[in-house]
Enzyme design. Structure first.
Site, PDB file in Angstrom:
ATOM      1  N   ALA A  43      10.391   3.719  20.714  1.00  0.00           N
ATOM      2  CA  ALA A  43      11.153   4.272  19.588  1.00  0.00           C
ATOM      3  C   ALA A  43      10.275   4.172  18.348  1.00  0.00           C
ATOM      4  O   ALA A  43       9.728   3.102  18.050  1.00  0.00           O
ATOM      5  CB  ALA A  43      12.441   3.489  19.372  1.00  0.00           C
ATOM      6  N   ASP A 201       7.128 -15.817   3.805  1.00  0.00           N
ATOM      7  CA  ASP A 201       6.637 -15.572   5.167  1.00  0.00           C
ATOM      8  C   ASP A 201       6.254 -16.902   5.835  1.00  0.00           C
ATOM      9  O   ASP A 201       6.631 -17.156   6.994  1.00  0.00           O
ATOM     10  CB  ASP A 201       5.426 -14.629   5.104  1.00  0.00           C
ATOM     11  CG  ASP A 201       4.787 -14.402   6.458  1.00  0.00           C
ATOM     12  OD1 ASP A 201       5.389 -13.703   7.283  1.00  0.00           O
ATOM     13  OD2 ASP A 201       3.690 -14.939   6.699  1.00  0.00           O
ATOM     14  N   LYS A 205       7.994 -18.878   9.236  1.00  0.00           N
ATOM     15  CA  LYS A 205       7.248 -19.414  10.377  1.00  0.00           C
ATOM     16  C   LYS A 205       7.459 -20.924  10.504  1.00  0.00           C
ATOM     17  O   LYS A 205       7.613 -21.455  11.607  1.00  0.00           O
ATOM     18  CB  LYS A 205       5.758 -19.087  10.222  1.00  0.00           C
ATOM     19  CG  LYS A 205       5.480 -17.579  10.281  1.00  0.00           C
ATOM     20  CD  LYS A 205       4.085 -17.242   9.773  1.00  0.00           C
ATOM     21  CE  LYS A 205       3.808 -15.748   9.774  1.00  0.00           C
ATOM     22  NZ  LYS A 205       2.615 -15.376   9.017  1.00  0.00           N
TER      23      LYS A 205
HETATM   24  N1  HSE Z   1       1.476 -11.280   6.302  1.00  0.00           N
HETATM   25  C1  HSE Z   1       1.199 -12.253   7.298  1.00  0.00           C
HETATM   26  C2  HSE Z   1       0.024 -13.080   6.824  1.00  0.00           C
HETATM   27  C3  HSE Z   1       0.814 -11.672   8.622  1.00  0.00           C
HETATM   28  O1  HSE Z   1      -0.579 -12.762   5.790  1.00  0.00           O
HETATM   29  O2  HSE Z   1      -0.295 -14.035   7.490  1.00  0.00           O
HETATM   30  C4  HSE Z   1       1.812 -11.684   9.700  1.00  0.00           C
HETATM   31  O3  HSE Z   1       2.681 -12.744   9.713  1.00  0.00           O
END
Ligand code: HSE
Length: 434
Positions: A43, A201, A205
């Site tokens: 998709a 981000d 994680k």
């Molecule tokens: N934007 C993320 C980073 C990459 O700069 O590590 C993927 O998680």
């Protein structure tokens, strides 16, 4: 045995990388998986462009639900990102009894508990190696390789964009904006670069790493997040003079009364391996009570490294999809009914060493007053230096020994109220990673 049939959602950087890995390494992957892994449907927004890449013989549609609901698909690979459409498609795939492989850290950090619980109910796997540190197999290392340990702490450089920016600012004296523009050009940054530079981000994680390390539910809302956008060039230089480098670290630490979960710029001694991880590379240091410290290093972003992790998950699915669901590796490393409800500590309760910088009038008694405040708060000074600023002022930098963050907050408030203090106090945390 028939091949494992994959439905790909998204054919961007990682989607196209996944296609390439599955095509280029098809024989080697089949030797490992015991059967072929075949993309049967894709998709994608731009159907014509996708068709040019994959040729005929694969269903290509602009409707993700068509892929998710396709009866011939065994496993859905979600590579569109975000947590709205992706969530709907992933949940529908699970309800339809399809396994899911995803690189979507935001989705799992925010909705992971619901997604894993639905997956358990429908006896499907949800695999997410590519969601944390790209090509580094850190999920598998913590979930399986370190399964004998109480994991004590995890400290990781888990955002390549910010590591690139900090490396360029230190080594080449670039401004924050110029370094970020370069990272964007090189394709490291998220679609929304504030997720990178403000630490979001990395916090997504870290949320997943902490759950895997400690067996706790995903708790993104409890992570303390500070990014790098306010970091001053002079702090990078002062840190260097003191023998430290500044890295954006995600830190998860087990304490007797709870867990610390925090993302912030951190001074680490320049001779530590982690301090020498430069550019867009990622590295994660994991310390277990039996194994001691272990270090994992590699590319945390990019088409082929991230696809390497996606395809490793597909190999796991190919090997395990006929296994008894109760005997597969648990989603978050620990059995779902054995998760720990020990709380995440408020930031005031964390323990760290501190770097404090402030500008003062350079006259007798200033240092004595500052030391008195730190001492009254139970904060022990490890080292201190002073540089002149103009004729009558000075910048003072303290490095403390370990202290409780709440005590440091109180001391900073009192210091900032002193009449001879001419700036706010810049506070950075220092970790020795021992
Ligand atoms: N934007 C993320 C980073 C990459 O700069 O590590 C993927 O998680």
């Amino acid at each position: 045995m028939r091949g494992l049939r994959v439905g790909l959602l998204g054919l961007g950087v990682v989607g196209a990388g996944t296609w390439e890995v599955l095509t280029r390494n098809a024989e080697e992957i089949a030797r490992r998986a015991g059967r072929r892994i075949e993309v049967a449907a894709i998709a994608v927004r731009d159907v014509a462009k996708a068709r040019r890449l994959v040729g005929d013989g694969v269903l290509v549609t602009s409707d993700g639900m068509e892929v998710v609901r396709h009866p011939a698909i065994d496993v859905v690979v979600e590579l569109i990102g975000g947590d709205t459409v992706a969530r709907a498609w992933v949940m529908e795939a699970i309800r339809r009894g399809k396994h899911v492989v995803t690189a979507n850290k935001a989705l799992l950090a925010i909705h992971g508990n619901t997604i894993f619980s639905a997956a358990r109910e429908h006896a499907v796997m949800v695999a997410f190696e590519a969601a944390v540190a790209g090509g580094i197999p850190i999920v598998k290392a913590i979930r399986e390789g370190l399964a004998a340990n109480h994991i004590q702490w995890v400290a990781g450089i888990i955002n390549g964009t910010t590591n690139f920016v900090l490396s360029e600012m230190r080594a080449r004296g670039l401004s924050f904006d110029d370094a970020l523009a370069q990272a964007q050009q090189l394709g490291y940054a998220e679609a929304n670069p504030t997720f990178d530079v403000e630490g979001v981000d990395a916090a997504h994680k870290l949320t997943l790493l902490a759950s895997l390390a400690f067996g706790i539910p995903v708790q993104f809302d409890k992570v303390h997040i500070e990014g790098v956008s306010k970091l001053a060039q002079e702090d990078i230089a002062h840190a260097e003079r003191l023998g430290y480098r500044i890295k954006l670290l995600g830190i998860a630490r087990r304490r007797p009364d709870g867990f610390e979960l925090r993302v912030h710029p951190t001074l680490i001694p320049a001779d530590r391996l982690l301090a020498n991880v430069e550019g867009a590379m990622n590295a994660v240091l994991v310390s277990g009570d039996m194994v001691g410290p272990t270090l994992y290093y590699g590319q945390g972003a990019g088409a082929l490294p991230t696809a390497s992790a996606v395809v490793a998950d597909l190999v796991d699915v190919a090997r395990l999809d006929s296994a008894d669901p109760d005997h597969r590796v648990p989603y978050l490393a620990f059995q779902p009914d054995a998760l720990d409800d020990t709380p995440v500590l408020p930031m005031a309760e964390i323990v760290s060493s501190y770097y404090l910088r402030l500008r003062v009038e350079d006259r007798p008694g200033v240092l004595a007053d500052l030391s008195r405040i730190l001492s009254a708060a139970g904060i022990s000074i490890g080292s201190m230096f002073q540089t002149p600023h103009g004729d009558s002022d000075a910048d003072i930098i303290f490095l403390s020994h370990d202290a409780r963050e709440g005590a440091v907050d109180g001391a900073i408030d009192r210091i900032q109220a002193l009449p001879f203090v001419k700036s706010g106090v810049t506070r950075l945390r220092v970790e020795h990673l021992l």
